[in-house]
Design an enzyme around this catalytic site. Structure first.
Site, PDB file in Angstrom:
ATOM      1  N   ALA A 188       9.050  -7.168  -0.612  1.00 15.87           N
ATOM      2  CA  ALA A 188       8.716  -7.164  -2.041  1.00 15.87           C
ATOM      3  C   ALA A 188       7.204  -7.205  -2.234  1.00 15.87           C
ATOM      4  O   ALA A 188       6.636  -8.200  -2.662  1.00 15.87           O
ATOM      5  CB  ALA A 188       9.393  -8.345  -2.726  1.00 15.87           C
ATOM      6  N   LYS A 204       5.286  13.714   1.858  1.00 19.34           N
ATOM      7  CA  LYS A 204       4.649  12.467   1.403  1.00 19.34           C
ATOM      8  C   LYS A 204       3.577  12.039   2.405  1.00 19.34           C
ATOM      9  O   LYS A 204       2.505  11.562   2.019  1.00 19.34           O
ATOM     10  CB  LYS A 204       5.729  11.386   1.241  1.00 19.34           C
ATOM     11  CG  LYS A 204       5.221  10.009   0.843  1.00 19.34           C
ATOM     12  CD  LYS A 204       4.858   9.909  -0.615  1.00 19.34           C
ATOM     13  CE  LYS A 204       4.042   8.700  -1.015  1.00 19.34           C
ATOM     14  NZ  LYS A 204       4.639   7.405  -0.887  1.00 19.34           N
ATOM     15  N   ASN A 206      -0.279  11.190   1.760  1.00 17.66           N
ATOM     16  CA  ASN A 206      -0.865   9.908   2.176  1.00 17.66           C
ATOM     17  C   ASN A 206      -2.011  10.096   3.173  1.00 17.66           C
ATOM     18  O   ASN A 206      -2.964   9.317   3.166  1.00 17.66           O
ATOM     19  CB  ASN A 206       0.203   8.995   2.803  1.00 17.66           C
ATOM     20  CG  ASN A 206       1.177   8.429   1.788  1.00 17.66           C
ATOM     21  OD1 ASN A 206       2.383   8.477   1.983  1.00 17.66           O
ATOM     22  ND2 ASN A 206       0.691   7.887   0.691  1.00 17.66           N
TER      23      ASN A 206
END
Ligand code: KPL
Length: 282
Positions: free
Chosen positions: A8, A183, A187
């Site tokens: 998280a 992606k 990045n």
């Protein structure tokens, strides 16, 4: 649906907050973030504004119920540790969804999880961690989900619908490995440059030298990716990279956020991995 988010940080907490509209969500994160969430709730600021009570714990082995969906948002260098920690709660029917940066997560997850239960995903949302208990959502992106056999399944559609209902714009893909590479190409341009120059993503297109560097890195990463028969087009990929930078212009890339906190970065799963593949392919 019972959802557990392992990792998280900025993206994991944002997705957890949004999914808690229609799922029972448990966040697993660092102690200081978890303690702040328990005390004051989770606060999302920026383009999404929320303050909510949500279950948060600092280790997956502190629960004994199995989630229906386990979302991995840990840094790529922590993937194996996280999966090992969660092993006892990953049951036969648990779907494991990776929403991480980098090119090496799925191979690591496959060592512990039945490939049929893995969903691979990428997201271009921008979010940063402002302080324990508080995340800034800085840019809306798209989330792409797919399974490794490249088929369309009911389960995949169900999870994609769940995400869309929660306000996370999501599409399914039958070329998810290519989407993960796409992606990684984005990045490889955005994350190291914003870290070197300690700037927001948007500055990469405001400064002509950096704009040119984005293009050079993008072309090199496309060349390397195409040794894997991925067939990326230069123009489309450069356009896509620019779009992500524009949509997340107010964001601090995840690599810059790690660097500022003096933590490890994901450079090994992105640029270093690309360089190695490039070298192996001449
Ligand atoms: O993935 C990202 C990251 O920072 O890791 C983007 C989409 C570039 C947003 O910053």
């Amino acid at each position: 649906m019972n959802v557990m988010i392992l990792g998280a940080g900025a993206i994991g907490s944002l997705f957890g907050a949004l999914l808690s509209k229609n799922c029972n969500v448990t966040l697993v994160g660092r102690k200081n973030h978890v303690n702040a969430i328990i005390k004051f709730g989770l606060s999302i600021k920026g383009i999404t504004k929320l303050n909510l009570k949500i279950e948060a714990i600092d280790s997956a082995d502190k629960v004994n119920t199995s989630p229906d969906l386990l979302i991995l948002t840990v840094k790529s260098y922590d993937t194996e540790n996280a999966i090992r920690q969660a092993r006892s709660i990953i049951k036969e029917n648990t779907i494991v969804l990776s929403l991480q940066n980098g090119l090496d997560n799925i191979d690591k997850i496959k060592k512990y999880v039945n490939p049929e239960k893995i969903i691979a995903g990428v997201t271009t949302h921008g979010a940063f961690f402002s302080q324990p208990g508080e995340i800034h959502h800085t840019g809306k992106g798209t989330t792409v989900l797919g399974i490794l056999s490249n088929k369309k399944t009911e389960q995949l559609d169900k999870i994609s619908s769940l995400f869309n209902q929660a306000g996370i714009k999501t599409i399914t893909s039958q070329t998810i490995i290519k989407d993960i590479w796409s992606k990684a190409i984005v990045n490889s341009c955005v994350n190291p440059l914003t870290t070197f120059f300690q700037c927001k993503n948007g500055y990469l297109l405001e400064n002509p030298i950096l704009e040119h560097l984005v293009e050079i890195i993008c072309k090199e990463s496309i060349n390397i990716s195409n040794t894997q028969k991925l067939d990326f087009s230069y123009n489309e990929m450069i356009e896509h990279t620019r779009d992500v930078i524009i949509n997340t212009s107010e964001n601090y890339s995840s690599m810059l956020q790690s660097f500022k906190k003096d933590r490890r970065t994901e450079i090994h799963s992105i640029n270093d991995k690309l360089v190695k593949i490039g070298k192996n392919n001449g």
